[in-house]
Motif scaffolding. Structure first.
Motif, PDB file in Angstrom:
ATOM      1  N   UNK A 203       0.850  -1.192   0.000  1.00  0.00           N
ATOM      2  CA  UNK A 203       0.000   0.000   0.000  1.00  0.00           C
ATOM      3  C   UNK A 203       0.883   1.238   0.000  1.00  0.00           C
ATOM      4  N   UNK A 204       0.307   2.367  -0.378  1.00  0.00           N
ATOM      5  CA  UNK A 204       1.047   3.619  -0.420  1.00  0.00           C
ATOM      6  C   UNK A 204       1.062   4.270   0.965  1.00  0.00           C
ATOM      7  N   UNK A 205       2.225   4.724   1.372  1.00  0.00           N
ATOM      8  CA  UNK A 205       2.356   5.321   2.704  1.00  0.00           C
ATOM      9  C   UNK A 205       1.467   6.559   2.865  1.00  0.00           C
ATOM     10  N   UNK A 206       1.319   7.353   1.784  1.00  0.00           N
ATOM     11  CA  UNK A 206       0.518   8.574   1.905  1.00  0.00           C
ATOM     12  C   UNK A 206      -0.970   8.291   1.994  1.00  0.00           C
ATOM     13  N   UNK A 207      -1.350   7.026   1.873  1.00  0.00           N
ATOM     14  CA  UNK A 207      -2.766   6.650   1.982  1.00  0.00           C
ATOM     15  C   UNK A 207      -3.107   6.103   3.372  1.00  0.00           C
ATOM     16  N   UNK A 208      -2.167   6.102   4.281  1.00  0.00           N
ATOM     17  CA  UNK A 208      -2.418   5.638   5.649  1.00  0.00           C
ATOM     18  C   UNK A 208      -2.667   6.862   6.534  1.00  0.00           C
ATOM     19  N   UNK A 209      -3.806   6.902   7.201  1.00  0.00           N
ATOM     20  CA  UNK A 209      -4.136   8.023   8.078  1.00  0.00           C
ATOM     21  C   UNK A 209      -3.704   7.711   9.505  1.00  0.00           C
ATOM     22  N   UNK A 210      -2.463   8.038   9.813  1.00  0.00           N
ATOM     23  CA  UNK A 210      -1.928   7.804  11.151  1.00  0.00           C
ATOM     24  C   UNK A 210      -2.381   8.895  12.125  1.00  0.00           C
ATOM     25  N   UNK A 211      -2.664   8.503  13.347  1.00  0.00           N
ATOM     26  CA  UNK A 211      -2.838   9.476  14.413  1.00  0.00           C
ATOM     27  C   UNK A 211      -4.248   9.746  14.882  1.00  0.00           C
ATOM     28  N   UNK A 212      -5.265   9.165  14.234  1.00  0.00           N
ATOM     29  CA  UNK A 212      -6.624   9.345  14.754  1.00  0.00           C
ATOM     30  C   UNK A 212      -6.764   8.580  16.066  1.00  0.00           C
ATOM     31  N   UNK A 213      -7.302   9.186  17.103  1.00  0.00           N
ATOM     32  CA  UNK A 213      -7.550   8.432  18.330  1.00  0.00           C
ATOM     33  C   UNK A 213      -8.523   7.286  18.057  1.00  0.00           C
ATOM     34  N   UNK A 214      -8.346   6.186  18.748  1.00  0.00           N
ATOM     35  CA  UNK A 214      -9.307   5.092  18.606  1.00  0.00           C
ATOM     36  C   UNK A 214     -10.659   5.584  19.093  1.00  0.00           C
ATOM     37  N   UNK A 215     -11.725   5.361  18.313  1.00  0.00           N
ATOM     38  CA  UNK A 215     -13.028   5.952  18.661  1.00  0.00           C
ATOM     39  C   UNK A 215     -13.809   5.221  19.747  1.00  0.00           C
ATOM     40  N   UNK A 216     -13.213   4.289  20.435  1.00  0.00           N
ATOM     41  CA  UNK A 216     -13.938   3.547  21.472  1.00  0.00           C
ATOM     42  C   UNK A 216     -14.271   4.451  22.656  1.00  0.00           C
ATOM     43  N   UNK A 217     -15.306   4.062  23.386  1.00  0.00           N
ATOM     44  CA  UNK A 217     -15.704   4.823  24.564  1.00  0.00           C
ATOM     45  C   UNK A 217     -14.604   4.906  25.606  1.00  0.00           C
ATOM     46  N   UNK A 218     -13.749   3.891  25.670  1.00  0.00           N
ATOM     47  CA  UNK A 218     -12.660   3.881  26.638  1.00  0.00           C
ATOM     48  C   UNK A 218     -11.626   4.966  26.343  1.00  0.00           C
TER      49      UNK A 218
END
Length: 261
Positions: A203-218
């Motif tokens: 896969x292309x590195x520029x297509x990976x969205x790094x850094x979004x917090x995990x959206x779980x309630x925890x």
């Protein structure tokens, strides 16, 4: 290309007594795909790939609860006479991003401008009118258990030949069909796995969205700060505001570049 395995398991899925299966240890041997030491991999009907997907949400691996939910849905569809494609699509979507995780995930995507890149009003429609734009996936397609417990990412999959082979056999082939999609890792171990696949040229590195917090309630506090719903001064010591600020800035710049491009 790894062939679709579902035809080999359809009869066994139809005849499953799900009430008798209450843990990973009680999974029928019929569904065992591979074993090495304390690791075991078991078939799940998660072979549906949405060819129109522009967003691929990547979890680590289905767990036992997800295995059972998927098998229950597949069994229901098989008994209703559904065709293979319908069974596989329904099984993969069963329970995906239900509960509190969904609104958090939608808000995070909107906050960095994914909706503008997609050309839609908002990312809420990714679970409704624009569901065809999303692939819910896992870097380890089939459930992996460690001594009968759900694999949690430790040790890292990129360090283990057994798990690397699983990633390449299934997820890498899925990714090859979606070369222009954005890949959103759900958690640090998945991000590391996607980085390894980028180094491998999958896969292309520029297509990976790094850094979004995990959206779980925890993870509520990190999500709230990322979205600007909580002030920095009120954060607990467990939340690294500087790291979240840096991730947000990087993601905003990445999405702006992709949208302009």
């Amino acid at each position: 290309m790894t062939p679709i395995l579902f035809p080999q398991y359809a009869d066994a899925i139809r005849d499953l007594d799900l009430a008798a299966i209450d843990s990973a240890a009680s999974l029928p041997e019929r569904f065992l795909l591979a074993r090495e030491g304390k690791f075991s991999v078991h078939y799940i009907p998660f072979e549906y790939v949405n060819p129109a997907a522009r967003i691929v949400v990547v979890g680590i691996a289905p767990g036992f609860a997800q295995w059972k939910n998927a098998m229950r849905e597949a069994q229901r569809r098989i008994k209703a006479g559904a065709g293979q494609d319908e069974v596989l699509r329904a099984a993969r979507l069963a329970g995906a991003f239900s509960g509190a995780i969904r609104p958090n995930f939608i808000a995070l995507l909107d906050a960095i401008g994914v909706q503008r890149w997609l050309g839609i009003e908002g990312c809420a429609s990714l679970f409704d009118a624009h569901a065809h734009l999303v692939q819910i996936s896992a870097i380890l397609r089939h459930p992996v258990f460690v001594d009968g417990r759900n694999y949690s990412g430790t040790p890292g999959m990129a360090k283990l030949p057994f798990l690397r082979e699983q990633v390449l056999r299934y997820f890498a082939q899925e990714a090859a069909r979606l070369p222009d999609a954005l890949y959103i890792p759900m958690g640090g171990s998945v991000a590391e796995g996607l980085d390894w696949l980028a180094r491998e040229g999958v896969i292309r590195r520029d297509r990976i969205l790094h850094g979004l917090p995990h959206p779980s309630g925890a993870n509520a506090e990190r999500v709230a700060y990322f979205l600007g719903r909580k002030e920095r001064a009120t954060l607990s010591s467990r939340t690294n505001a500087r790291q979240i600020d840096a991730s947000r800035a990087t993601l905003l710049a990445q999405m702006a570049s992709l949208t302009e491009g």
